[in-house]
Design an enzyme around this catalytic site. Structure first.
Site, PDB file in Angstrom:
ATOM      1  CE  LYS A  82      28.212  71.771 -33.157  1.00 19.75           C
ATOM      2  NZ  LYS A  82      26.927  72.336 -33.099  1.00 19.75           N
ATOM      3  CE1 TYR A 110      26.298  69.773 -27.932  1.00 19.64           C
ATOM      4  CE2 TYR A 110      26.161  67.602 -29.359  1.00 19.64           C
ATOM      5  CZ  TYR A 110      26.585  69.176 -29.284  1.00 19.64           C
ATOM      6  OH  TYR A 110      27.329  69.849 -30.293  1.00 19.64           O
ATOM      7  CG  ASN A 170      25.644  75.331 -34.843  1.00 16.25           C
ATOM      8  OD1 ASN A 170      26.297  74.435 -34.796  1.00 16.25           O
ATOM      9  ND2 ASN A 170      25.180  75.899 -33.440  1.00 16.25           N
ATOM     10  CG  HIS A 188      31.084  71.749 -29.081  1.00  8.75           C
ATOM     11  ND1 HIS A 188      29.930  72.345 -28.049  1.00  8.75           N
ATOM     12  CD2 HIS A 188      32.208  71.553 -27.943  1.00  8.75           C
ATOM     13  CE1 HIS A 188      30.187  71.779 -27.003  1.00  8.75           C
ATOM     14  NE2 HIS A 188      31.359  71.642 -26.671  1.00  8.75           N
ATOM     15  CD  GLU A 210      32.436  70.361 -23.679  1.00  8.91           C
ATOM     16  OE1 GLU A 210      32.796  70.972 -24.267  1.00  8.91           O
ATOM     17  OE2 GLU A 210      31.102  70.552 -23.417  1.00  8.91           O
TER      18      GLU A 210
HETATM   19  P1  IDP Z   1      26.425  76.199 -28.504  1.00  8.12           P
HETATM   20  O1  IDP Z   1      26.761  75.116 -29.727  1.00  8.12           O
HETATM   21  O2  IDP Z   1      26.601  77.610 -29.206  1.00  8.12           O
HETATM   22  O3  IDP Z   1      27.420  76.279 -27.118  1.00  8.12           O
HETATM   23  P2  IDP Z   1      24.157  75.015 -27.384  1.00  8.12           P
HETATM   24  O4  IDP Z   1      22.858  75.806 -26.818  1.00  8.12           O
HETATM   25  O5  IDP Z   1      24.926  74.486 -26.174  1.00  8.12           O
HETATM   26  O6  IDP Z   1      24.951  76.122 -28.136  1.00  8.12           O
HETATM   27  O7  IDP Z   1      23.739  74.069 -28.323  1.00  8.12           O
HETATM   28  C1  IDP Z   1      24.369  72.960 -28.845  1.00  8.12           C
HETATM   29  C2  IDP Z   1      23.942  72.534 -30.140  1.00  8.12           C
HETATM   30  O8  IDP Z   1      22.638  72.295 -30.489  1.00  8.12           O
HETATM   31  C3  IDP Z   1      24.058  73.828 -31.080  1.00  8.12           C
HETATM   32  O9  IDP Z   1      25.315  74.050 -31.429  1.00  8.12           O
HETATM   33  C4  IDP Z   1      23.126  73.392 -32.198  1.00  8.12           C
HETATM   34  O10 IDP Z   1      23.899  72.574 -33.235  1.00  8.12           O
HETATM   35  C5  IDP Z   1      21.950  72.760 -31.527  1.00  8.12           C
HETATM   36  N1  IDP Z   1      20.841  73.322 -31.222  1.00  8.12           N
HETATM   37  C6  IDP Z   1      20.790  74.410 -30.233  1.00  8.12           C
HETATM   38  N2  IDP Z   1      19.631  74.863 -30.244  1.00  8.12           N
HETATM   39  C7  IDP Z   1      18.870  74.351 -31.374  1.00  8.12           C
HETATM   40  C8  IDP Z   1      17.470  74.410 -31.850  1.00  8.12           C
HETATM   41  O11 IDP Z   1      16.609  75.215 -31.166  1.00  8.12           O
HETATM   42  N3  IDP Z   1      17.206  73.507 -32.841  1.00  8.12           N
HETATM   43  C9  IDP Z   1      18.138  72.666 -33.377  1.00  8.12           C
HETATM   44  N4  IDP Z   1      19.228  72.604 -32.972  1.00  8.12           N
HETATM   45  C10 IDP Z   1      19.629  73.302 -31.948  1.00  8.12           C
END
Ligand code: IDP
Length: 133
Positions: free
Chosen positions: A9, A49, A112, A115, A126
């Site tokens: 990302k 998403y 983070n 993905h 995807e």
């Molecule tokens: P993943 O990336 O570990 O699969 P997901 O639950 O699919 O996690 O969430 C997608 C992305 O959305 C996360 O990687 C993160 O960047 C963002 N995200 C998830 N939860 C939150 C939140 O509570 N606040 C802000 N961003 C979030």
């Protein structure tokens, strides 16, 4: 051979961690099958998403993923989906275990770094979205 979609990302690109992240994927024994740096359109982000459309952080997430270029990769190998999820660590970097990409290199959401598809079915969907095949 199973394949998964990995994105470095925008925060990873900005922090020049592309090489570090690829190194961890290759060291694990997985293969980079295709790779491109690209901008993510709002349309692509909303599709990618789609499962988060109703979440309170959806707008922030779309903004985050569309604001700077990402590196998209098709990563292959036995159990590639799970292997990459394990390398990534927990979604929230604050809770990700040391030794994982997020645990070692990231601090807080939504930055983070990576993905990785969460199931073989989503991986196929995807990969089609990002590589059109
Ligand atoms: P993943 O990336 O570990 O699969 P997901 O639950 O699919 O996690 O969430 C997608 C992305 O959305 C996360 O990687 C993160 O960047 C963002 N995200 C998830 N939860 C939150 C939140 O509570 N606040 C802000 N961003 C979030």
């Amino acid at each position: 051979m199973e394949e998964t979609l990995v994105l470095v990302k925008g925060d990873g690109v900005k922090r020049r961690l592309i090489g570090e992240i690829i190194r961890r994927i290759e060291d694990k024994g997985l293969y980079i099958r295709d790779l491109r740096m690209m901008s993510v359109s709002r349309e692509l982000a909303e599709e990618h998403y789609a499962e988060h459309r109703e979440k309170p952080f959806f707008e922030e997430l779309v903004e985050f993923i569309t604001s700077t270029p990402v590196v998209a990769m098709r990563v292959g190998g036995d159990g590639a989906v799970k292997a990459v999820r394990n390398l990534m660590g927990a979604t929230n970097p604050a809770e990700a275990a040391p030794g994982t990409i997020r645990g070692d290199l990231a601090l807080s959401m939504p930055d983070n770094l990576v993905h990785g598809s969460d199931s073989p079915e989503n991986a196929e969907r995807e990969i089609r979205l990002f590589f059109g095949e």
